[in-house]
Every structure is written in structure tokens, then in C-alpha cells.
Write a protein that holds these residues in place. Structure first.
Motif, PDB file in Angstrom:
ATOM      1  N   ILE A 606     -79.256 -89.878  90.385  1.00  0.00           N
ATOM      2  CA  ILE A 606     -80.003 -91.015  90.933  1.00  0.00           C
ATOM      3  C   ILE A 606     -80.479 -91.941  89.816  1.00  0.00           C
ATOM      4  O   ILE A 606     -80.460 -93.176  89.944  1.00  0.00           O
ATOM      5  CB  ILE A 606     -81.189 -90.491  91.770  1.00  0.00           C
ATOM      6  CG1 ILE A 606     -80.668 -89.833  93.045  1.00  0.00           C
ATOM      7  CG2 ILE A 606     -82.151 -91.622  92.107  1.00  0.00           C
ATOM      8  CD1 ILE A 606     -81.748 -89.151  93.874  1.00  0.00           C
ATOM      9  N   LYS A 607     -80.887 -91.372  88.668  1.00  0.00           N
ATOM     10  CA  LYS A 607     -81.292 -92.193  87.530  1.00  0.00           C
ATOM     11  C   LYS A 607     -80.094 -92.910  86.904  1.00  0.00           C
ATOM     12  O   LYS A 607     -80.216 -94.040  86.426  1.00  0.00           O
ATOM     13  CB  LYS A 607     -81.986 -91.321  86.480  1.00  0.00           C
ATOM     14  CG  LYS A 607     -83.301 -90.731  86.942  1.00  0.00           C
ATOM     15  CD  LYS A 607     -83.914 -89.860  85.859  1.00  0.00           C
ATOM     16  CE  LYS A 607     -85.223 -89.246  86.322  1.00  0.00           C
ATOM     17  NZ  LYS A 607     -85.819 -88.362  85.292  1.00  0.00           N
ATOM     18  N   THR A 608     -78.937 -92.229  86.898  1.00  0.00           N
ATOM     19  CA  THR A 608     -77.747 -92.807  86.239  1.00  0.00           C
ATOM     20  C   THR A 608     -77.193 -93.987  87.030  1.00  0.00           C
ATOM     21  O   THR A 608     -76.788 -95.010  86.463  1.00  0.00           O
ATOM     22  CB  THR A 608     -76.673 -91.730  86.076  1.00  0.00           C
ATOM     23  OG1 THR A 608     -77.225 -90.626  85.353  1.00  0.00           O
ATOM     24  CG2 THR A 608     -75.465 -92.291  85.329  1.00  0.00           C
ATOM     25  N   TYR A 609     -77.180 -93.871  88.387  1.00  0.00           N
ATOM     26  CA  TYR A 609     -76.604 -94.916  89.227  1.00  0.00           C
ATOM     27  C   TYR A 609     -77.732 -95.622  89.976  1.00  0.00           C
ATOM     28  O   TYR A 609     -78.251 -95.090  90.977  1.00  0.00           O
ATOM     29  CB  TYR A 609     -75.599 -94.312  90.213  1.00  0.00           C
ATOM     30  CG  TYR A 609     -74.440 -93.605  89.542  1.00  0.00           C
ATOM     31  CD1 TYR A 609     -73.440 -94.328  88.893  1.00  0.00           C
ATOM     32  CD2 TYR A 609     -74.363 -92.220  89.543  1.00  0.00           C
ATOM     33  CE1 TYR A 609     -72.386 -93.678  88.272  1.00  0.00           C
ATOM     34  CE2 TYR A 609     -73.326 -91.568  88.923  1.00  0.00           C
ATOM     35  CZ  TYR A 609     -72.332 -92.300  88.278  1.00  0.00           C
ATOM     36  OH  TYR A 609     -71.305 -91.671  87.665  1.00  0.00           O
ATOM     37  N   PRO A 610     -78.150 -96.804  89.524  1.00  0.00           N
ATOM     38  CA  PRO A 610     -79.239 -97.522  90.204  1.00  0.00           C
ATOM     39  C   PRO A 610     -78.774 -98.069  91.551  1.00  0.00           C
ATOM     40  O   PRO A 610     -77.606 -97.929  91.944  1.00  0.00           O
ATOM     41  CB  PRO A 610     -79.589 -98.653  89.230  1.00  0.00           C
ATOM     42  CG  PRO A 610     -78.342 -98.872  88.444  1.00  0.00           C
ATOM     43  CD  PRO A 610     -77.668 -97.530  88.324  1.00  0.00           C
ATOM     44  N   THR A 611     -79.649 -98.721  92.261  1.00  0.00           N
ATOM     45  CA  THR A 611     -79.367 -99.219  93.610  1.00  0.00           C
ATOM     46  C   THR A 611     -78.321-100.327  93.619  1.00  0.00           C
ATOM     47  O   THR A 611     -77.689-100.596  94.652  1.00  0.00           O
ATOM     48  CB  THR A 611     -80.655 -99.750  94.246  1.00  0.00           C
ATOM     49  OG1 THR A 611     -81.232-100.754  93.382  1.00  0.00           O
ATOM     50  CG2 THR A 611     -81.661 -98.635  94.455  1.00  0.00           C
ATOM     51  N   THR A 612     -78.137-101.007  92.468  1.00  0.00           N
ATOM     52  CA  THR A 612     -77.155-102.101  92.405  1.00  0.00           C
ATOM     53  C   THR A 612     -75.726-101.603  92.186  1.00  0.00           C
ATOM     54  O   THR A 612     -74.780-102.402  92.182  1.00  0.00           O
ATOM     55  CB  THR A 612     -77.534-103.061  91.276  1.00  0.00           C
ATOM     56  OG1 THR A 612     -77.610-102.344  90.036  1.00  0.00           O
ATOM     57  CG2 THR A 612     -78.892-103.711  91.558  1.00  0.00           C
ATOM     58  N   THR A 613     -75.544-100.276  92.009  1.00  0.00           N
ATOM     59  CA  THR A 613     -74.209 -99.731  91.726  1.00  0.00           C
ATOM     60  C   THR A 613     -73.374 -99.721  93.013  1.00  0.00           C
ATOM     61  O   THR A 613     -73.850 -99.238  94.054  1.00  0.00           O
ATOM     62  CB  THR A 613     -74.325 -98.305  91.169  1.00  0.00           C
ATOM     63  OG1 THR A 613     -75.183 -98.328  90.018  1.00  0.00           O
ATOM     64  CG2 THR A 613     -72.958 -97.761  90.773  1.00  0.00           C
ATOM     65  N   PRO A 614     -72.139-100.218  92.987  1.00  0.00           N
ATOM     66  CA  PRO A 614     -71.270-100.150  94.187  1.00  0.00           C
ATOM     67  C   PRO A 614     -70.913 -98.695  94.498  1.00  0.00           C
ATOM     68  O   PRO A 614     -70.691 -97.889  93.581  1.00  0.00           O
ATOM     69  CB  PRO A 614     -70.037-100.969  93.782  1.00  0.00           C
ATOM     70  CG  PRO A 614     -70.485-101.807  92.619  1.00  0.00           C
ATOM     71  CD  PRO A 614     -71.520-101.002  91.909  1.00  0.00           C
ATOM     72  N   ASP A 615     -70.833 -98.364  95.778  1.00  0.00           N
ATOM     73  CA  ASP A 615     -70.516 -96.997  96.208  1.00  0.00           C
ATOM     74  C   ASP A 615     -71.408 -95.981  95.506  1.00  0.00           C
ATOM     75  O   ASP A 615     -70.959 -94.963  94.938  1.00  0.00           O
ATOM     76  CB  ASP A 615     -69.036 -96.669  95.937  1.00  0.00           C
ATOM     77  CG  ASP A 615     -68.113 -97.626  96.671  1.00  0.00           C
ATOM     78  OD1 ASP A 615     -68.525 -98.109  97.758  1.00  0.00           O
ATOM     79  OD2 ASP A 615     -67.004 -97.890  96.167  1.00  0.00           O
ATOM     80  N   ILE A 620     -72.757 -90.428  93.313  1.00  0.00           N
ATOM     81  CA  ILE A 620     -73.758 -89.376  93.144  1.00  0.00           C
ATOM     82  C   ILE A 620     -73.224 -88.055  93.687  1.00  0.00           C
ATOM     83  O   ILE A 620     -73.415 -86.978  93.092  1.00  0.00           O
ATOM     84  CB  ILE A 620     -75.062 -89.776  93.859  1.00  0.00           C
ATOM     85  CG1 ILE A 620     -75.726 -90.963  93.136  1.00  0.00           C
ATOM     86  CG2 ILE A 620     -76.031 -88.615  93.934  1.00  0.00           C
ATOM     87  CD1 ILE A 620     -76.951 -91.514  93.843  1.00  0.00           C
ATOM     88  N   ALA A 621     -72.516 -88.097  94.821  1.00  0.00           N
ATOM     89  CA  ALA A 621     -71.981 -86.866  95.415  1.00  0.00           C
ATOM     90  C   ALA A 621     -70.930 -86.221  94.526  1.00  0.00           C
ATOM     91  O   ALA A 621     -70.800 -84.985  94.478  1.00  0.00           O
ATOM     92  CB  ALA A 621     -71.387 -87.174  96.789  1.00  0.00           C
ATOM     93  N   THR A 622     -70.145 -87.034  93.764  1.00  0.00           N
ATOM     94  CA  THR A 622     -69.124 -86.471  92.877  1.00  0.00           C
ATOM     95  C   THR A 622     -69.738 -85.710  91.706  1.00  0.00           C
ATOM     96  O   THR A 622     -69.083 -84.870  91.093  1.00  0.00           O
ATOM     97  CB  THR A 622     -68.226 -87.590  92.338  1.00  0.00           C
ATOM     98  OG1 THR A 622     -69.042 -88.584  91.697  1.00  0.00           O
ATOM     99  CG2 THR A 622     -67.452 -88.255  93.484  1.00  0.00           C
ATOM    100  N   CYS A 623     -71.007 -86.017  91.389  1.00  0.00           N
ATOM    101  CA  CYS A 623     -71.664 -85.357  90.250  1.00  0.00           C
ATOM    102  C   CYS A 623     -72.198 -83.980  90.620  1.00  0.00           C
ATOM    103  O   CYS A 623     -72.564 -83.198  89.734  1.00  0.00           O
ATOM    104  CB  CYS A 623     -72.811 -86.216  89.725  1.00  0.00           C
ATOM    105  SG  CYS A 623     -72.287 -87.808  89.071  1.00  0.00           S
TER     106      CYS A 623
END
Length: 654
Positions: A606-615, A620-623
Motif C-alpha cells: 500500500i505504501k509502494t503503490y499510491p492511489t494515483t497508480t494505475p491498476d 498490490i495483490a501480485t505482491c
């Protein structure tokens, strides 16, 4: 006395008795006496002429002849009547006699009799008559006195003041004192005058009321006005001029008083004395304040020292008590261990397995009920008597337990008797209904969510339980929560029915999750076996709960039961998901418990991919291995609801 004979009585005083008789003068004495009774023009004087002798002063005839009757306003009327020295001090009788004297001397008829030529219209005798008309009447005389030409309206110079201060101002205030409306004008005084006298003098002159008026200087006579309007206009102009002169006069008096006050050495001395007195009073007050402050500081220091000594003594006493308690605990622990070892070495003095189990429980009862002295006595007795001493101690312990139970029962009976009558409108709540299994689970969860140190901790926990309790038919308060926490702390969990219920729920969850686990052959590093998952479910559902044995805090809060849950907030928040899975809700990935490793991976993603990240959620699920996008969204939603419920519970208490 006849016109031709002068008779004078002469008294002759002799040592002997003589008689008085009148004699007639003759010769030189006769002519000398006759000359005294003749007027200057050779006319014989009358008796009234004798009374005018010594009134006024001789007036120079040349001065009288120089007077112009038309300029009577500019003339000195006192000087015309021969009263130039007396002036405003002359009485009405003095003015009348002076006028009669001037009439006898300067009347036109008498001057004509002497052969003097008299011009009727421009004769100076008109000025004498005018002077008497003004001075002989009180109001006109007051007007003339107000503008007395001999009066000095000036102020003293600084040189005169420096030369003779008291002499100069005594003179000026005496001159101006004649205008006062109030009688008894105070004297200016000398250098040794008292403060009261000086203050009374200046108070009088600063509030000075003058009767001086300036109607004599009116430029126009209103009686000369031809009609009423002209006379009114003349009166208005004259009144304005009088007011202006009156203001100038009062300003002059005020300037004189200010000049005297500013140069008065006595005032300066009085001010210095007052200043010194105030300074002395201020110093005395400051000294008193300093002394009071010093006394207060001393008292504070003494109180602080006394408090410090008392605190040290109290700390020493508490430390001594603590040391004694520790020693008692150590000795008690040692004696208990000695007792257990002896009994164990003797195989619990049992004849069969049933006695052995009974004696094992009895050993623990003895350890719990016996004091240190009793344990020491028992250990010594067991060295000689053995089984007999142990059996007797076991009976004593059972008697103590029975006595305690009896006392508890009596106390409860008294409480029930006191609360036998239930008030109308109050619902009687049973203890079993108040603390159901769900409420106990919520209590354990709330204790983890709101650790020790939380403001109004027990109120917050009670609010949390009331908000999340199923049905919410019975509300709990902070006192109920605290009592239940103490009860859980002192409860023997080995005999609790919660363990059986938790085991059943965990086994049911295990059976449901077993089918999902069989489909997954490859187990990653972050995953758990079904047995481990069921074990985790059992722990989080309250099976292996152990209450913390730490003593109660000093603020009155009791130590809460501490279930074996995750210590991190994220792991503690995993409890709702666990309960949901145990309850049989959802299948697939949602039924699996989130481990610490999976929770950490979710937070990092969640920290790595902010809300502006596409998909974003796909990435997050792949991690997270074996977790879908739906699992991640459901987990985040559960965490958000948990945090919101915690905030609502705290806000409800505030």
C-alpha cells in the motif's frame, strides 16, 4: 462771648484749695485770642468751623484751577476733596466734612466776596461738587474705587522677589486684599509659617472672589441714548467691556498667586518633606514586603525540606516494606518448593493413584492457604512425622477453604437480602446474560485495542462492547468491565467452558478450511498448514487466554486479561477477520487467516503503490502470495472499520 469782648476761663492750680472763676482777657492776650477766631478773609469763625479743623489736607489752588469740569472722569476725586492720603479708607463722615470744608474755602459766593472773578460754567467748584456726588454715594464710589488711579495693578519683578520675597508679597497681597468679597483676608506670613497657615492662604487666593467692577470706565452713558434700542445697545457694549476687564483682573490675581506659589520656599520645603515622607513610607512598605517575602521563602524552603524529608522517609519505609515483602515472597516460595519437593519425594504419601491425585491437589491447596510460619512449621513436622503431618495440614487447608466459601456465601446472602425488593421500572439483569461468550470475546479484543495508559480506559472499553455486542439488549458500564477483568485474571482457565467452546469452533473452522487447503499443493514461505491455522484460530478465539499477573496500577485500574494475540496494531486488528473465518463466513481466500508476514506485505505494498497508480489493487495483490485483489480489498475494509469503531468508542466516552 460777644462780638467786642472775649472772656476766657483760666484754671490756676495751687497746693491750696482755690475757687474757679471766669476772667476777661485784656491787652495782648485779648488780641491774640481774637486772631485765632477770625477766618482767613478776616471773617469771624463760627462753632461749626471749629469742627472742620484737621479734616483732609490743604489742596493746592493752582491744581484746582487747572481742572476741567468736562474731564471729570479722568480726575482724582479724593485729591480734589483733600483726601488723597486716606482715599478708600476715608469714611462717609470724613468725605462729608472734607466737602464742607472745600465749600467754605472755595464756594463761588465767598470768592466773589473777596473780589475774585468767577466764571460760572467753567469754574473748578463744579469738579468739587462732582467729586462729592461720586464719593458721597456708595455705588458710584464703589465704581470709582474699582479704578482708583493710585492703585498699582502691576506684578513684582523677579529681582524684587529675589531681594525681599516676603516683604514684596506681603505688600502686594495686602494691596489686593481690599477687593475681596470675604472679610478677614489671611496674611501672607513669614518663612516660619506653619503648613496649615500657608495652605489656608493659597486656598483662599486660588478661590478668590473680587467685588471689583469696571462700570466707571463705560465709554457711553446709556441715559444719553435717544431711544430704547440705542440704550440697549449701549448697555450691551458696556457689559461686554466690563466682562472683559473682569476676566483680565482675575487673570492678574491668578498670575500674582502663581508667582508667589512658584517662588515660595515654604512650598518647596513642604513638598520636599512630603516627598521624603512618601519615600520613607515606600521604603518601609518595601522593607515589609521584602521581609514578608523572605519569611514566605523561608517557610517554603522549610516546607520543601520537610516534604523532602517526609518523602525520603516514606520512600524508605515503602522500600523497607517492599524488601520485607520480597523476602517474605522468597521465603514463602522457598518453603512451598521445599514442601512440594518433600511431598514429591515421598510420592505424595499416596497408597493408590486416587490418593496421589487427591494429595497433588491438596499440596497446591496447602501452598495457597498456609502462611509462611505455618509452612515452616509443617516442613519441620514432616521431617519427623511425615504422612501424619501432611494429612493434618491437608485437613486444615480444606477447613480454611470451606470457611472462606462460607463467608463468601454469607456476604452474597446479605447482598441478596438487601436487594430483595427490585424498584419498579428497573430490569433485573442476570450475570450470565451480562457476560455472554460474545461479550467476553469483545472484552478481550478491547483490552488489546485500548492498552493501559488510554484516557478513561474502562469507559472506552465499555462503550466499545456496547457498540459491538450482538443484540445490544444489556448495556455494560466501566465498573462491570473492571470487575469482569479482575474475575478473568483470578479465574482458573483450565476449568473454563470457553476452552471447550473455542475448541469446537476451531475444529469446525478447520474442517471447512481443510478442503481449500487440499487444493493447494505448493505451500509458500508465508503460508501456514491447516493445523497451524486451526491453532491460530483457537488462540485468537480465546482458547489459550491467560490473564496478566501484573499488579493493579496506582490509579485504581485493574490489570486486564491479556490474550495471546499479536503485539503489533496490525496483527491485533486481524481479530475480526479471524472471527469471521471461524464463524464460517465466506469461502476461498477470505476464510484464510492473515498472517503477520502477509499483513506486513500488504502494508508495504500500500505504501509502494499510491492511489494515483494505475491498476493499484492488481499490483498490490501480485505482491502477496495466494491472495487475490478481492482478499486485499476485503482486508483493508475490515481494518478501516476496526479503526473507525475504535475512534467512535473513544469519542462516545468524551
Amino acid at each position: 462771648m460777644t462780638s467786642g469782648t472775649v472772656t476766657t476761663a483760666v484754671e490756676v492750680q495751687l497746693p491750696l484749695k482755690v475757687a474757679r472763676r471766669r476772667i476777661e482777657r485784656v491787652g495782648f492776650a485779648y488780641f491774640s485770642q481774637r486772631r485765632q477766631f477770625l477766618a482767613p478773609g478776616g471773617v469771624e469763625r463760627s462753632d461749626s468751623d471749629e469742627k472742620l479743623e484737621g479734616v483732609g489736607e490743604e489742596v493746592d489752588i493752582s491744581y484746582l484751577k487747572s481742572l476741567d469740569p468736562k474731564e471729570w472722569k479722568d480726575q482724582d476725586h479724593y485729591a480734589i476733596l483733600g483726601l488723597g492720603k486716606l482715599r478708600y479708607e476715608a469714611s462717609e463722615d470724613d468725605i462729608r466734612r472734607a466737602y464742607r470744608r472745600m465749600v467754605l474755602l472755595h464756594h463761588p459766593d465767598k470768592r466773589k466776596a473777596k473780589g475774585e472773578e468767577v466764571i460760572q460754567d467753567d469754574d473748578y467748584f463744579t469738579c468739587i461738587t462732582k467729586a462729592y456726588e461720586i464719593l458721597g454715594t456708595s455705588k458710584p464710589r464703589r465704581s470709582f474705587d474699582s479704578v482708583d488711579p493710585e492703585f498699582d495693578d502691576s506684578l513684582p519683578s523677579q529681582n524684587d522677589i529675589d531681594g525681599d520675597y516676603f516683604g514684596v508679597f506681603n505688600k502686594y497681597f495686602t494691596l489686593n486684599g481690599r477687593w475681596s468679597e470675604k472679610p478677614h483676608v489671611p496674611a501672607f506670613g513669614q518663612v516660619d509659617a506653619k503648613r496649615e497657615e500657608v495652605e489656608r492662604f493659597y486656598n483662599f487666593w486660588y478661590d478668590f472672589k473680587s467685588w471689583r467692577e469696571f462700570s466707571y470706565l463705560d465709554e457711553e452713558d446709556k441715559e444719553k441714548g435717544q431711544d430704547r434700542d440705542e440704550r440697549r445697545w449701549i448697555e450691551k457694549e458696556n457689559r461686554a467691556a466690563r466682562i472683559k476687564r473682569k476676566k483680565e483682573e482675575m487673570s492678574r490675581i491668578r498670575a500674582l498667586v502663581d508667582l508667589a506659589y512658584n517662588n515660595d520656599k515654604r512650598i518647596q520645603r513642604f513638598k520636599q518633606e512630603e516627598k521624603d515622607r512618601k519615600a520613607a513610607a515606600k521604603r518601609a512598605k518595601m522593607d515589609a514586603v521584602q521581609a514578608q517575602k523572605a519569611e514566605a521563602d523561608r517557610a517554603i524552603r522549610e516546607a520543601a525540606l520537610a516534604k523532602e524529608k517526609a518523602e525520603k522517609a516514606e520512600q524508605k519505609r515503602i522500600e523497607q516494606i517492599r524488601i520485607e515483602r520480597e523476602q517474605q515472597k522468597k521465603l514463602l516460595k522457598k518453603e512451598r518448593k521445599t514442601l512440594r519437593d518433600k511431598v514429591k519425594d515421598c510420592k505424595y504419601y499416596a497408597k493408590n493413584d486416587k490418593d496421589q491425585l487427591k494429595h497433588m491437589e491438596g499440596t497446591e491447596k496447602i501452598c495457597e492457604t498456609f502462611s509462611l510460619a505455618e509452612l515452616q512449621t509443617l516442613n519441620k513436622a514432616m521431617e519427623t512425622k511425615g504422612r501424619e503431618s501432611f494429612v493434618a495440614a491437608l485437613q486444615t487447608a480444606e477447613q480454611k477453604i470451606a470457611a472462606e466459601l462460607e463467608e463468601i456465601n454469607q456476604t452474597q446472602a446479605k447482598k441478596l437480602a438487601t436487594a430483595a425488593v427490585t424498584p419498579k421500572g428497573v430490569k433485573e439483569v442476570k450475570k450470565g446474560e451480562l457476560w455472554s461468550n460474545e461479550n467476553v470475546q469483545l472484552l478481550i479484543k478491547a483490552v488489546n485495542l485500548f492498552p493501559a495508559g488510554t484516557a478513561q480506559r474502562w469507559d472506552v472499553i465499555a462503550t466499545f462492547i456496547n457498540q459491538h455486542s450482538p443484540g445490544n439488549t444489556v448495556l455494560v458500564n466501566a465498573r462491570d468491565v473492571l470487575n469482569k477483568a479482575k474475575a478473568l485474571q483470578n479465574t482458573d482457565h483450565s476449568k473454563s467452558s470457553l476452552k471447550t467452546q473455542a475448541n469446537d469452533a476451531a475444529f469446525a473452522s478447520f474442517e471447512k478450511s481443510k478442503k481449500d487447503v487440499q487444493t493447494c499443493k505448493d505451500i509458500t514461505l508465508g503460508e501456514e498448514t491447516p493445523a497451524q491455522a486451526s491453532k491460530e484460530n483457537v488462540k485468537q478465539n480465546g482458547v489459550d487466554h491467560k490473564v496478566n499477573n501484573q499488579p493493579a496500577k496506582q490509579n485504581g485500574t485493574a490489570p486486564a486479561p491479556a490474550p495471546a494475540a499479536a503485539e503489533t496494531p496490525a496483527a491485533a486488528a486481524a481479530a475480526p477477520a479471524t472471527n469471521g473465518s471461524s464463524g464460517g463466513g465466506g469461502g476461498g481466500g477470505a476464510s484464510k487467516t492473515w498472517t503477520k508476514e502477509e499483513q506486513a506485505l500488504l502494508e508495504q505494498a500500500i505504501k509502494t503503490y499510491p492511489t494515483t497508480t494505475p491498476d493499484r489493487w492488481d499490483r498490490i495483490a501480485t505482491c502477496i502470495p495466494n491472495r487475490t485483489k478481492k482478499d486485499c480489498l476485503r482486508r483493508v475494509k475490515e481494518l478501516v472499520e476496526l479503526v473507525n469503531s475504535k475512534k467512535e468508542a473513544q469519542a462516545a466516552v468524551k
